[in-house]
Design an enzyme around this catalytic site. Structure first.
Site, PDB file in Angstrom:
ATOM      1  N   GLU A 170       0.789  -1.230   0.000  1.00 63.17           N
ATOM      2  CA  GLU A 170       0.000   0.000   0.000  1.00 63.17           C
ATOM      3  C   GLU A 170       0.827   1.290   0.000  1.00 63.17           C
ATOM      4  OE1 GLU A 170      -2.877  -0.100   3.115  1.00 63.17           O
ATOM      5  OE2 GLU A 170      -3.761  -1.957   2.419  1.00 63.17           O
ATOM      6  N   GLU A 353      -5.440  -8.685   1.132  1.00 66.04           N
ATOM      7  CA  GLU A 353      -6.098  -8.325   2.397  1.00 66.04           C
ATOM      8  C   GLU A 353      -7.568  -8.089   2.156  1.00 66.04           C
ATOM      9  OE1 GLU A 353      -4.466  -4.940   4.546  1.00 66.04           O
ATOM     10  OE2 GLU A 353      -2.428  -5.653   4.137  1.00 66.04           O
TER      11      GLU A 353
HETATM   12  C1  GCO Z   1      -3.737  -1.718   5.496  1.00 67.22           C
HETATM   13  C2  GCO Z   1      -2.654  -2.456   6.106  1.00 67.22           C
HETATM   14  C3  GCO Z   1      -2.998  -3.194   7.351  1.00 67.22           C
HETATM   15  C4  GCO Z   1      -4.127  -2.646   8.185  1.00 67.22           C
HETATM   16  C5  GCO Z   1      -5.471  -3.064   7.658  1.00 67.22           C
HETATM   17  C6  GCO Z   1      -6.619  -2.488   8.423  1.00 67.22           C
HETATM   18  O1  GCO Z   1      -4.367  -2.227   4.589  1.00 67.22           O
HETATM   19  O2  GCO Z   1      -4.003  -0.592   5.899  1.00 67.22           O
HETATM   20  O3  GCO Z   1      -2.074  -3.327   5.206  1.00 67.22           O
HETATM   21  O4  GCO Z   1      -1.798  -3.103   8.025  1.00 67.22           O
HETATM   22  O5  GCO Z   1      -4.028  -3.074   9.480  1.00 67.22           O
HETATM   23  O6  GCO Z   1      -5.624  -2.647   6.351  1.00 67.22           O
HETATM   24  O7  GCO Z   1      -6.579  -1.094   8.379  1.00 67.22           O
END
Ligand code: GCO
Length: 446
Positions: A170, A353
């Site tokens: 990200e 994710e």
């Molecule tokens: C993100 C990160 C994670 C976060 C999750 C929840 O996507 O921001 O990869 O580390 O913890 O997304 O916010």
């Protein structure tokens, strides 16, 4: 609801579709004393930055409890585990590898390999060594080259233990949240800085990807991006244009240079002083072909036109939301994958994710998180729908394996499918985790 139910003819039910769980180094590892300080240590130590005033010094104490955590991962029956490597744990300030830090990951990866769990390793999940931030961090072009050097050394040290490498997680968050909005480390706040940091992160990605392909030609080497699809509040052309502008700024800004070798057209709208410095040849480096694209998806945002900024987010007051205030809108997951598929020549996609923060309670040894289970059910069906409409997706990771340090929210928001009692460090698989395990199991027998 107690189960996750997916039609048997779904791609998600095929044995070679990879299911996993994800974490990140700073969010779970703890034990800051055995690594160099990173920008998140500094940010946590700055009053007012973290909602509960907490830090990552202990977190889930994973550096000590990792053997148990690997057993926990194994008990979930997943095919893969997505973790990140802490740059300040594996490298000294002089740029040489720290053997103790490297050894921690080697042991972890060997254990995963012994259990036949594929390791998806991210090299940068936001924990920049503080000594590099002191020299400008991602505003300093040199950081991109130092990142490639770190990628070179660590990938040689890890040998063939890694199934997949992602360079960055990200870059939107590292650049926009960290250098433009200032709500993440290092807490800098200027539009020009956000744009420059983004450019250097993308450059770092391209440089490192080339190195990974050379050192680790048999792993899947790629990049993880997050997307928050942008919707117009009404069909009024001004709102539609606002949503498109926001989409360019928050989403396309990070994917288009990588897949098309250029920033979105709205780059031209930046004032000269906000435009990043770009060197000849940068886009050729940035657009190094990916073996895979990691897509992180949680929610959408609705926009309306606004004279001042061009776009303004609308609070969807009556919409269902998770505990972190993000709207639950699974259709956006399908829409996103389809629009990326239409817009770009995508490499194979992995959902790296997806998950939800919920207000969990551990009662009599159980966590009944039906809301999170419902989120997973709906989003897996949304993914299935995109795949049926032609998008190639090869895997899916739940965020997160366990509750952990949720950045500026500290420990207040729980994203795990496993509950963590931070006092005792006891882990308890939530109902959603049991359902995820059972679904993965049932798929293996179908
Ligand atoms: C993100 C990160 C994670 C976060 C999750 C929840 O996507 O921001 O990869 O580390 O913890 O997304 O916010």
């Amino acid at each position: 609801m107690k189960n996750i139910q997916i039609p048997k003819d779904s791609r998600l039910c095929q044995k070679d579709f990879i299911f996993g769980v994800a974490t990140a180094s700073f969010q779970i590892e703890g034990s800051a004393d055995s690594r160099l300080p990173c920008i998140w240590d500094t940010f946590c130590a700055t009053p007012g930055k973290i909602r509960d005033g907490s830090d990552g010094l202990l977190a889930c104490d994973h550096v000590n409890l990792w053997r148990d955590d690997v057993k926990l991962i194994q008990s979930l029956g997943v095919d893969a585990y997505r973790l990140s490597i802490s740059w300040p744990r594996v490298m000294f300030a002089d740029g040489s590898l720290n053997p103790a830090g490297v050894d921690f990951y080697i042991q972890l990866l060997d254990e995963l390999k012994a259990l036949n769990i594929k390791a998806f390793v991210t090299l940068y999940h936001w924990d920049l060594p503080q000594h590099l931030e002191d020299k400008g961090g991602w505003l300093n072009r040199e950081t991109a080259y130092l990142f490639a050097d770190y990628a070179d050394k660590i990938s040689q040290a890890l040998g063939d233990r890694v199934y997949s490498y992602a360079t960055l997680n990200e870059p939107f968050c590292s650049s926009y949240l960290g250098y433009e909005a200032g709500i993440h480390a290092p807490g800098k706040q200027q539009k020009a800085w956000g744009r420059q940091a983004a450019h250097h992160l993308l450059l770092a990605h391209g440089l490192a990807l080339k190195v990974l392909k050379k050192n680790s030609p048999n792993s899947l080497n790629g990049l993880v991006l997050n997307f928050t699809p942008c919707y117009a509040q009404t069909e009024d052309p001004a709102d539609v244009a606002a949503a498109q502008l926001a989409d360019d700024y928050f989403n396309q800004w990070y994917i288009k240079p990588v897949l098309d070798g250029a920033y979105p057209k709205s780059f031209a709208l930046l004032s000269d002083s906000d435009k990043p410095v770009i060197h000849d040849g940068d886009f050729a480096i940035i657009s190094e072909p990916l073996d895979f694209l990691g897509v992180n998806f949680y929610t959408r945002t609705v926009y309306q036109a606004c004279a001042e900024n061009g776009f303004a987010p609308v609070d969807m007051v009556d919409a269902p939301k998770t505990d972190i205030g993000w709207e639950i809108y699974p259709q956006a997951f399908t829409d996103l994958l389809l629009s990326l598929h239409q817009q770009y020549r995508l490499p194979p996609v992995y959902i790296t994710e997806n998950g939800a923060a919920m207000d969990d309670k551990l009662q009599n040894g159980v966590v009944v998180d039906e809301d999170r289970l419902g989120y997973y059910q709906a989003h897996l069906l949304a993914l299935d729908s995109a795949i049926r409409q032609g998008v190639r997706v090869d895997g899916y990771f739940a965020w997160s394996l366990m509750d952990n340090f949720e950045w500026a929210e500290g420990y207040l928001k729980r994203f795990g499918i496993v509950y963590v009692d931070y006092q005792s460090q006891q882990r308890t698989i939530k109902q959603s985790g049991l359902a995820y395990r059972d679904f993965i199991q049932s798929r293996k027998s179908c």
